[in-house]
Design an enzyme around this catalytic site. Structure first.
Site, short mmCIF file in Angstrom:
data_model
loop_
_atom_site.label_atom_id
_atom_site.label_comp_id
_atom_site.label_asym_id
_atom_site.label_seq_id
_atom_site.Cartn_x
_atom_site.Cartn_y
_atom_site.Cartn_z
N GLY A 152 -5.20 11.02 10.09
CA GLY A 152 -3.82 11.26 9.67
C GLY A 152 -2.80 11.30 10.80
O GLY A 152 -1.74 10.69 10.71
N CYS A 160 -7.83 16.36 13.86
CA CYS A 160 -8.41 16.43 12.52
C CYS A 160 -8.87 17.82 12.14
O CYS A 160 -9.34 18.58 12.99
CB CYS A 160 -9.59 15.45 12.45
SG CYS A 160 -9.72 14.75 10.82
N GLY A 167 -0.39 6.20 4.86
CA GLY A 167 0.47 5.42 5.75
C GLY A 167 1.68 4.84 5.02
O GLY A 167 2.81 4.92 5.50
N CYS A 194 -15.72 6.38 9.18
CA CYS A 194 -15.08 7.60 8.72
C CYS A 194 -16.20 8.62 8.47
O CYS A 194 -16.73 8.69 7.37
CB CYS A 194 -14.34 7.24 7.43
SG CYS A 194 -13.32 8.50 6.77
N GLY A 242 0.83 -1.21 0.00
CA GLY A 242 0.00 0.00 0.00
C GLY A 242 0.86 1.24 0.00
O GLY A 242 1.86 1.32 0.73
N ALA A 243 0.48 2.23 -0.83
CA ALA A 243 1.26 3.46 -0.93
C ALA A 243 0.34 4.66 -0.76
O ALA A 243 0.19 5.50 -1.64
CB ALA A 243 1.98 3.51 -2.27
N GLY A 244 -0.31 4.72 0.41
CA GLY A 244 -1.19 5.86 0.71
C GLY A 244 -0.59 6.71 1.80
O GLY A 244 0.64 6.80 1.94
N LYS A 267 -6.25 23.65 6.44
CA LYS A 267 -6.41 22.40 5.68
C LYS A 267 -5.71 22.51 4.32
O LYS A 267 -5.08 21.56 3.86
CB LYS A 267 -7.90 22.09 5.52
CG LYS A 267 -8.18 20.85 4.73
CD LYS A 267 -8.76 19.74 5.56
CE LYS A 267 -8.75 18.45 4.79
NZ LYS A 267 -9.55 17.42 5.38
N SER A 326 2.23 -1.54 -4.63
CA SER A 326 1.04 -0.69 -4.71
C SER A 326 0.17 -1.12 -5.88
O SER A 326 0.68 -1.43 -6.96
CB SER A 326 1.47 0.76 -4.90
OG SER A 326 0.35 1.57 -5.20
N ALA A 368 -1.58 -6.72 -4.14
CA ALA A 368 -1.28 -7.94 -3.37
C ALA A 368 -2.53 -8.82 -3.45
O ALA A 368 -3.63 -8.38 -3.16
CB ALA A 368 -0.98 -7.57 -1.93
P1 FAD Z 1 -4.91 4.91 2.01
O1 FAD Z 1 -4.41 6.31 2.04
O2 FAD Z 1 -6.24 4.62 1.49
O3 FAD Z 1 -3.79 4.03 1.31
C1 FAD Z 1 -3.92 2.66 1.07
C2 FAD Z 1 -3.23 2.34 -0.22
O4 FAD Z 1 -3.16 0.93 -0.39
C3 FAD Z 1 -3.98 2.90 -1.42
O5 FAD Z 1 -3.09 3.57 -2.25
C4 FAD Z 1 -4.53 1.64 -2.11
O6 FAD Z 1 -4.64 1.81 -3.49
C5 FAD Z 1 -3.49 0.61 -1.72
N1 FAD Z 1 -3.97 -0.78 -1.77
C6 FAD Z 1 -5.19 -1.23 -1.43
N2 FAD Z 1 -5.28 -2.55 -1.61
C7 FAD Z 1 -4.08 -2.94 -2.10
C8 FAD Z 1 -3.56 -4.20 -2.49
N3 FAD Z 1 -4.27 -5.33 -2.43
N4 FAD Z 1 -2.29 -4.25 -2.94
C9 FAD Z 1 -1.52 -3.13 -3.02
N5 FAD Z 1 -1.98 -1.91 -2.68
C10 FAD Z 1 -3.24 -1.81 -2.20
N6 FAD Z 1 -7.78 11.96 7.93
C11 FAD Z 1 -7.27 13.11 8.42
O7 FAD Z 1 -6.51 13.06 9.38
N7 FAD Z 1 -7.57 14.33 7.88
C12 FAD Z 1 -8.39 14.43 6.81
O8 FAD Z 1 -8.67 15.52 6.35
C13 FAD Z 1 -8.95 13.23 6.28
N8 FAD Z 1 -9.77 13.30 5.20
C14 FAD Z 1 -10.26 12.14 4.68
C15 FAD Z 1 -11.09 12.24 3.57
C16 FAD Z 1 -11.63 11.08 3.01
C17 FAD Z 1 -12.51 11.20 1.83
C18 FAD Z 1 -11.35 9.82 3.59
C19 FAD Z 1 -11.95 8.56 3.02
C20 FAD Z 1 -10.53 9.73 4.71
C21 FAD Z 1 -9.97 10.88 5.27
N9 FAD Z 1 -9.12 10.83 6.37
C22 FAD Z 1 -8.60 11.99 6.87
C23 FAD Z 1 -8.82 9.55 7.05
C24 FAD Z 1 -7.44 8.94 6.70
O9 FAD Z 1 -6.42 9.86 6.98
C25 FAD Z 1 -7.37 8.54 5.24
O10 FAD Z 1 -8.35 7.56 4.97
C26 FAD Z 1 -6.00 7.97 4.84
O11 FAD Z 1 -5.93 7.96 3.43
C27 FAD Z 1 -5.76 6.58 5.37
O12 FAD Z 1 -4.44 6.19 5.06
P2 FAD Z 1 -4.04 4.68 4.76
O13 FAD Z 1 -2.62 4.69 4.37
O14 FAD Z 1 -4.46 3.81 5.87
O15 FAD Z 1 -4.95 4.29 3.50
#
Ligand code: FAD
Length: 425
Positions: free
Chosen positions: A321, A354, A12, A160, A8-10, A389, A34, A78
């Protein structure tokens, strides 16, 4: 030489790659897997969905960005994690072995749990992914030519809630700017027991503050709502009493709808005993380490956190975040220590900080710790939140482009509030 693989490359996964690169030796390999060639900044998706940002403005090329820091990128989903074999099977047929695995795959969006929900095979829009947000923007452009009622909210099992409120307020702002707000009745439909609960049993005075914000903007609401199904133009929801019995059935018409789904873990980890809970969220201890497979770690939305307490309609706890940044920092330090044979001791803070944009103003909250009773339980509204923001977006994208991972929230917000430094090093 050890191989650390990050799935995952989000929000986190990318900071995880940078921080673990620094925590391990030069000879150690770091690989990010990713399902997409680009990072996208999820918190900006609500802006993409009204055309205030283009997808391009919030996307970064992974190979270019991570390659500069000696981090390999494999673009493929994955398919299955094989903890007993220390390997991950990929959708492209490859198999990657690891010494340490960090799961950072965010949520699987469970639109399938409500008939008719979501942009894939249903009738509502989503802002959870940048591609969904772009699709929502196209629908929005058509909607403003022929306005009607709007439904925004979050269905049963959602965790969320902040982005649903954020999007409702942003739509309201955009409609007022276009001078067509008078043509658009808006209803917020949520699984939360009351407005401002946020899956956190509220933060500060969130109930009255957010109810007041909704009233000021003429947004009606239905709480304790279990969405039975979504049909084109109609949301069918059952409002529950506190004891879980049926209170009222609602049929809410809409011309434009966006409802956040429940989240689960990804299929690649589902039903692996000891690794994931029944919803597919990764089980971790206070060091972000899986108890059954000690060389597997997890950060972000994909980890299992129990709900704060029972609610008539199921709700989950948000993972935001700041929490994620603190999970990343603790995990990087722990992997470095594990590889060096030192005790694994770093802990994330799991506090919620937040910023929720409301278009022209915004609401900020700080919950330390996230689970009440809290040492800090603060919420405030103001135009400064909107500005902050935008600053957060610019700062986060800039630091990822530069290849650093420096916790923004801690420096800016926790520092401003005079709270104790929460990093582990
Ligand atoms: P993600 O950022 O979603 O990253 C996960 C990554 O894994 C994605 O790139 C995805 O494509 C990849 N992935 C998924 N499945 C697979 C697989 N099988 N193999 C390889 N890669 C895969 N939090 C805050 O603190 N402030 C905010 O303003 C805020 N706004 C938000 C707005 C929205 C619309 C949402 C939904 C959430 C928000 N959040 C916010 C909450 C949280 O910070 C985010 O959801 C954040 O993106 C979560 O990070 P993450 O790394 O867990 O997941």
């Amino acid at each position: 030489m050890s191989h650390i693989v990050i799935l995952g490359a989000g929000i986190g996964g990318v900071p995880m790659a940078y921080e673990v690169r620094q925590a391990v030796g030069e000879d150690d390999r770091v690989t990010v897997v990713s399902d997409s060639p680009s990072f996208h900044f999820v918190p900006s998706n609500p802006w993409v969905a009204v055309g205030w940002r283009t997808p391009k403005q919030i996307k970064l090329d992974l190979a270019k960005m991570l390659g500069r820091k000696n981090i390999d990128v494999v673009v493929s989903a994955a398919k299955r994690v094989h903890p007993g074999e220390n390997a991950v099977e990929l959708a492209n047929g490859e198999r990657i072995s690891y010494d340490h695995l960090v799961i950072a795959t965010g949520p699987r969006l469970a639109f399938d749990e409500v008939p008719g929900l979501g942009p894939l095979s249903g009738h509502t829009q989503s802002i959870c992914h940048v591609d969904h947000a772009e699709k929502a923007r196209v629908a929005w452009d058509a909607f403003v030519e022929n306005p009607g009622p709007i439904v925004v909210g979050a269905v049963q099992g959602a965790s969320c809630f902040g982005p649903a409120y954020e999007y409702a307020f942003i739509l309201d702002t955009e409609l007022r700017r276009r001078k067509i707000r008078d043509k658009v009745p808006m209803t917020f439909v949520t699984a939360e027991p009351w407005i401002g609960h946020l899956g956190l049993n509220g933060v500060g005075d969130s109930k009255s503050l957010m109810e007041s914000a909704m009233r000021k903007r003429h947004i009606d609401w239905v709480c304790n709502a279990k969405v039975e199904k979504v049909e084109p133009g109609m949301v069918h929801a059952i409002e529950l009493n506190e004891d879980g019995t049926e209170k009222k059935r609602h049929e809410i018409p809409y011309a434009y709808g966006m409802m956040l789904p429940a989240f689960t873990g990804i299929d690649a980890v589902r039903d692996i005993e000891g690794l994931a809970n029944p919803r597919g969220f990764i089980l971790v201890d206070k060091h972000q380490r899986n108890p059954a497979f000690p060389n597997i770690w997890a950060v972000g939305v994909c980890i299992a956190i129990p709900p704060i307490g029972p609610t008539p309609v199921p709700t989950g706890v948000p993972k935001t975040g700041y929490m994620i940044e603190s999970m990343v920092t603790a995990t990087a330090k722990n992997i470095g220590d594990a590889l060096a044979g030192r005790p694994v001791e770093a802990e994330a803070t799991w506090s919620a900080v937040c910023l929720a944009d409301m278009g022209d103003t915004g609401i900020a909250f700080v919950a330390v710790p996230q689970i009440p009773p809290r040492n800090v339980n603060w919420m405030a509204e103001g135009k400064w939140v909107h500005v902050a923001k935008v600053g957060f977006e610019k700062y986060f994208l800039r630091k990822l482009r530069r290849g650093v991972s420096e916790p923004f929230y801690e420096k800016q917000i926790m520092g401003a509030l005079g709270l104790k430094k929460l990093r582990t090093d």
